[in-house]
Design a protein around this motif. Structure first.
Motif, PDB file in Angstrom:
ATOM      1  N   UNK A 195      35.546  32.800  56.464  1.00  0.00           N
ATOM      2  CA  UNK A 195      35.101  33.764  55.461  1.00  0.00           C
ATOM      3  C   UNK A 195      36.197  34.789  55.195  1.00  0.00           C
ATOM      4  N   UNK A 196      35.903  35.693  54.269  1.00  0.00           N
ATOM      5  CA  UNK A 196      36.799  36.803  53.936  1.00  0.00           C
ATOM      6  C   UNK A 196      36.028  38.108  54.073  1.00  0.00           C
ATOM      7  N   UNK A 197      36.690  39.119  54.599  1.00  0.00           N
ATOM      8  CA  UNK A 197      36.166  40.472  54.525  1.00  0.00           C
ATOM      9  C   UNK A 197      36.961  41.136  53.410  1.00  0.00           C
ATOM     10  N   UNK A 198      36.254  41.534  52.351  1.00  0.00           N
ATOM     11  CA  UNK A 198      36.905  42.113  51.172  1.00  0.00           C
ATOM     12  C   UNK A 198      36.486  43.574  51.091  1.00  0.00           C
ATOM     13  N   UNK A 199      37.465  44.463  51.137  1.00  0.00           N
ATOM     14  CA  UNK A 199      37.187  45.895  51.013  1.00  0.00           C
ATOM     15  C   UNK A 199      37.566  46.304  49.595  1.00  0.00           C
ATOM     16  N   UNK A 200      36.593  46.925  48.912  1.00  0.00           N
ATOM     17  CA  UNK A 200      36.783  47.298  47.518  1.00  0.00           C
ATOM     18  C   UNK A 200      36.512  48.785  47.330  1.00  0.00           C
ATOM     19  N   UNK A 201      37.055  49.305  46.226  1.00  0.00           N
ATOM     20  CA  UNK A 201      36.759  50.676  45.831  1.00  0.00           C
ATOM     21  C   UNK A 201      36.068  50.626  44.479  1.00  0.00           C
ATOM     22  N   UNK A 202      34.896  51.273  44.408  1.00  0.00           N
ATOM     23  CA  UNK A 202      34.140  51.331  43.163  1.00  0.00           C
ATOM     24  C   UNK A 202      34.779  52.347  42.225  1.00  0.00           C
ATOM     25  N   UNK A 203      34.389  52.328  40.967  1.00  0.00           N
ATOM     26  CA  UNK A 203      34.947  53.269  39.990  1.00  0.00           C
ATOM     27  C   UNK A 203      34.649  54.714  40.334  1.00  0.00           C
ATOM     28  N   UNK A 204      33.528  54.973  41.042  1.00  0.00           N
ATOM     29  CA  UNK A 204      33.181  56.347  41.411  1.00  0.00           C
ATOM     30  C   UNK A 204      33.898  56.798  42.689  1.00  0.00           C
ATOM     31  N   UNK A 205      34.788  55.961  43.241  1.00  0.00           N
ATOM     32  CA  UNK A 205      35.567  56.311  44.417  1.00  0.00           C
ATOM     33  C   UNK A 205      34.980  55.814  45.730  1.00  0.00           C
ATOM     34  N   UNK A 206      33.720  55.404  45.737  1.00  0.00           N
ATOM     35  CA  UNK A 206      33.104  54.889  46.964  1.00  0.00           C
ATOM     36  C   UNK A 206      33.747  53.561  47.347  1.00  0.00           C
ATOM     37  N   UNK A 207      33.742  53.299  48.654  1.00  0.00           N
ATOM     38  CA  UNK A 207      34.310  52.047  49.158  1.00  0.00           C
ATOM     39  C   UNK A 207      33.206  51.199  49.765  1.00  0.00           C
ATOM     40  N   UNK A 208      33.372  49.895  49.659  1.00  0.00           N
ATOM     41  CA  UNK A 208      32.408  48.947  50.205  1.00  0.00           C
ATOM     42  C   UNK A 208      33.179  47.805  50.871  1.00  0.00           C
ATOM     43  N   UNK A 209      32.554  47.201  51.875  1.00  0.00           N
ATOM     44  CA  UNK A 209      33.103  46.006  52.518  1.00  0.00           C
ATOM     45  C   UNK A 209      32.079  44.892  52.374  1.00  0.00           C
ATOM     46  N   UNK A 210      32.518  43.743  51.931  1.00  0.00           N
ATOM     47  CA  UNK A 210      31.646  42.580  51.755  1.00  0.00           C
ATOM     48  C   UNK A 210      32.286  41.414  52.495  1.00  0.00           C
ATOM     49  N   UNK A 211      31.479  40.708  53.272  1.00  0.00           N
ATOM     50  CA  UNK A 211      31.953  39.491  53.941  1.00  0.00           C
ATOM     51  C   UNK A 211      31.270  38.319  53.257  1.00  0.00           C
ATOM     52  N   UNK A 212      32.074  37.374  52.791  1.00  0.00           N
ATOM     53  CA  UNK A 212      31.547  36.174  52.154  1.00  0.00           C
ATOM     54  C   UNK A 212      32.393  34.979  52.548  1.00  0.00           C
ATOM     55  N   UNK A 213      31.785  33.802  52.498  1.00  0.00           N
ATOM     56  CA  UNK A 213      32.512  32.578  52.816  1.00  0.00           C
ATOM     57  C   UNK A 213      33.677  32.424  51.846  1.00  0.00           C
ATOM     58  N   UNK A 214      34.719  31.750  52.324  1.00  0.00           N
ATOM     59  CA  UNK A 214      35.858  31.508  51.435  1.00  0.00           C
ATOM     60  C   UNK A 214      35.403  30.617  50.298  1.00  0.00           C
ATOM     61  N   UNK A 215      35.771  31.005  49.107  1.00  0.00           N
ATOM     62  CA  UNK A 215      35.459  30.212  47.923  1.00  0.00           C
ATOM     63  C   UNK A 215      36.747  29.805  47.244  1.00  0.00           C
ATOM     64  N   UNK A 216      36.655  29.498  45.977  1.00  0.00           N
ATOM     65  CA  UNK A 216      37.811  29.048  45.211  1.00  0.00           C
ATOM     66  C   UNK A 216      38.744  30.200  44.845  1.00  0.00           C
ATOM     67  N   UNK A 217      38.241  31.446  44.873  1.00  0.00           N
ATOM     68  CA  UNK A 217      39.047  32.587  44.446  1.00  0.00           C
ATOM     69  C   UNK A 217      39.756  33.248  45.628  1.00  0.00           C
TER      70      UNK A 217
END
Length: 159
Positions: free
Chosen positions: A103-125
């Motif tokens: 899987x991948x742990x993807x850390x993102x920043x939303x437009x409002x500045x908040x951060x989130x971490x999502x773990x999902x299986x590896x896909x095509x992207x």
């Protein structure tokens, strides 16, 4: 249930996936919440395999049947119990190994500045720092996918 039926159940349970490229039937034709974000980082992780008990039961039954056929009645009973225990342990380990996912742990920043971490299986992207993405939330589960390219609408001209 025969040991063959249980073995088939174990094999089918291994087909389950959390891939972002596979949509669950219950999520089809449901409206999802979309949030724009930017990838801060992405790293490979392993999602531990499940232990539903199906592998242990299948292995236990198989081990008991195989063990009970050894020797006479008394020896068969003892070896059957040992076979059941050993089969359950092995079946459980096989199920856990078969359901483990890269899987991948993807850390993102939303437009409002908040951060989130999502773990999902590896896909095509693949995801790199700075990539624009959208978080798609359906039924309480969130997946990350590349943001579609936005093409400005053509303006009508008065002629």
């Amino acid at each position: 249930m025969t040991s063959l039926t249980l073995a088939a159940a174990v094999a089918l349970s291994a087909c389950s996936t959390t891939s972002p490229d596979v949509v669950q039937r219950g999520d089809a034709q449901r409206m999802s919440q979309i949030m724009d974000a930017t990838v801060l980082s992405s790293r490979p992780v392993t999602v531990d395999g499940s232990q539903s008990g199906v592998g242990g039961v299948a292995g236990g039954v198989t081990g008991a049947i195989a063990g009970s056929s050894v020797g006479g009645r008394r020896e068969g009973a003892v070896v059957g119990v040992i076979g059941a225990v050993a089969g359950a342990v092995i079946g459980n380990a096989i199920e856990r190994s078969a359901t483990k996912e890269d899987a991948l742990e993807i850390i993102v920043q939303l437009r409002n500045g908040e951060r989130r971490a999502i773990i999902q299986a590896k896909g095509a992207e693949a995801f790199n720092s700075g990539d624009p993405v959208v978080l798609v939330t359906t039924g309480g589960k969130t997946r990350v996918t590349r943001a579609p390219a936005v093409v400005p609408a053509a303006r009508a001209t008065n002629g």
